[in-house]
Design a protein around this motif. Structure first.
Motif, mmCIF file in Angstrom:
data_model
loop_
_atom_site.group_PDB
_atom_site.id
_atom_site.type_symbol
_atom_site.label_atom_id
_atom_site.label_comp_id
_atom_site.label_asym_id
_atom_site.label_seq_id
_atom_site.Cartn_x
_atom_site.Cartn_y
_atom_site.Cartn_z
ATOM 1 N N SER A 55 -0.504 10.060 -1.006
ATOM 2 C CA SER A 55 0.706 10.016 -0.191
ATOM 3 C C SER A 55 1.086 8.587 0.164
ATOM 4 N N ASN A 56 0.089 7.796 0.550
ATOM 5 C CA ASN A 56 0.361 6.395 0.894
ATOM 6 C C ASN A 56 0.983 5.681 -0.297
ATOM 7 N N GLY B 35 3.912 6.283 8.629
ATOM 8 C CA GLY B 35 4.817 7.167 7.908
ATOM 9 C C GLY B 35 4.116 8.141 6.992
ATOM 10 N N VAL B 36 2.829 7.932 6.742
ATOM 11 C CA VAL B 36 2.046 8.858 5.919
ATOM 12 C C VAL B 36 1.568 9.985 6.828
ATOM 13 N N LYS C 131 2.633 6.921 -2.837
ATOM 14 C CA LYS C 131 3.968 7.435 -3.163
ATOM 15 C C LYS C 131 5.037 6.923 -2.209
ATOM 16 N N HIS C 132 4.642 6.508 -1.023
ATOM 17 C CA HIS C 132 5.624 5.962 -0.089
ATOM 18 C C HIS C 132 6.202 4.634 -0.590
ATOM 19 N N TYR C 133 5.447 3.933 -1.405
ATOM 20 C CA TYR C 133 5.928 2.634 -1.893
ATOM 21 C C TYR C 133 7.010 2.840 -2.946
ATOM 22 N N TYR D 113 8.086 -0.455 2.665
ATOM 23 C CA TYR D 113 7.762 0.204 1.406
ATOM 24 C C TYR D 113 8.700 -0.200 0.270
#
Length: 279
Positions: free
Chosen positions: A224-225, A117-118, A227-229, A198
């Protein structure tokens, strides 16, 4: 695995692509000297020397994500208490999968490959992975790097002698199949092999460590990774200036090793109620 009640006494280090567990040799010594048991599980078939894998890369060709995760889950799940988990590069993505599945007291992802998803893909990352992604035929191959490709992707901030020495000591071919599948996963509906939840509030605390000069997994990928959490647990970022992708072997690696361990120990026994992101 149940949440720990005291500081973990075991550290599990997960290596990335184009290297083996040998890449952790400095940290093994440093952490062991502080009284920790240090485990460095290799991917299936990669528990041999670098030189052997360069002569015969067929074990790399046979690698799959499920096989890697089964190996890691067997090692971590067999421990008496949840350990500190640290992963570098692709090992950072596999470490995130372990955390999402309930393993580990805390996780540190160092110059981590992203989970599904990143979509951020800076030009330096595209150039670094081009040796594999330039041809779909590489999905069925183990693909090594020339010295020039290694230097750009892994050791761009090293001096020439240290870069060459690192290449000769650590570099092996990587799985073209897994790399291609990680790219295609974002084009296929539904979760694929590198997907995490996430929103998993039960996930242990996670730190992303990023090198400002990393070409292979640049800081934008780490940000980015993270911020997905959206989970109700801690997710933090720490960026170190002047650092390339191969942090475990770069001069000054001790600073990163000590920071990672101190952060892990601080967060290993608590589950904060609010998510956080900082740099």
């Amino acid at each position: 695995m149940a949440a720990p009640s005291k500081r973990p006494d075991t550290i599990v280090l997960v290596h990335g692509f184009w290297v083996t567990s040998r890449s952790w040799e400095h940290r093994i010594t440093r952490y062991a000297a502080q009284g920790y048991r240090v485990l460095t599980p290799a991917y299936p078939g990669l528990d041999v020397e670098v030189e052997a894998l360069n002569r015969d890369p067929s074990p790399v060709e046979r690698l799959t994500v499920p096989a890697i995760m089964t190996r890691l889950e067997t090692v971590v799940g067999g421990l008496e208490a949840p350990p500190i988990l640290m992963g570098h590069s692709a090992g950072g993505a596999f470490m995130q999968l372990l955390l999402d599945r309930g393993y580990g007291a805390v996780g540190v992802a160092i110059n981590s490959a992203p989970t599904e998803g990143v979509l951020v893909a800076p030009l330096s990352q595209l150039k670094s992975t081009f040796p594999v992604l330039k041809s779909p035929a590489n999905r069925h191959k183990a693909v090594g790097l020339t010295y020039e490709q290694w230097r750009y992707a892994f050791t761009n901030t090293f001096d020439e002698a240290d870069s060459r020495a690192a290449y000769d000591r650590y570099q092996i071919p990587a799985s073209g199949g897994i790399l291609w599948d990680s790219v295609l996963a974002n084009l296929i509906p539904g979760p694929q092999e590198i997907a995490v939840d996430y929103h998993n509030d039960a996930r242990a605390p996670l730190l992303f460590i990023s090198g400002s000069e990393d070409h292979l997994m640049p800081p934008a990928v780490q940000r980015s990774n993270a911020k997905h959490y959206k989970s109700n647990t801690i997710t933090e970022i720490k960026e170190f200036s002047g650092r390339s992708h191969f942090m475990p072997g770069q001069n000054g690696w001790e600073e990163i090793a000590d920071y990672a361990l101190a952060w892990a120990v601080e967060h290993a026994t608590r589950r904060p109620q609010m998510a956080a992101a900082s740099s």
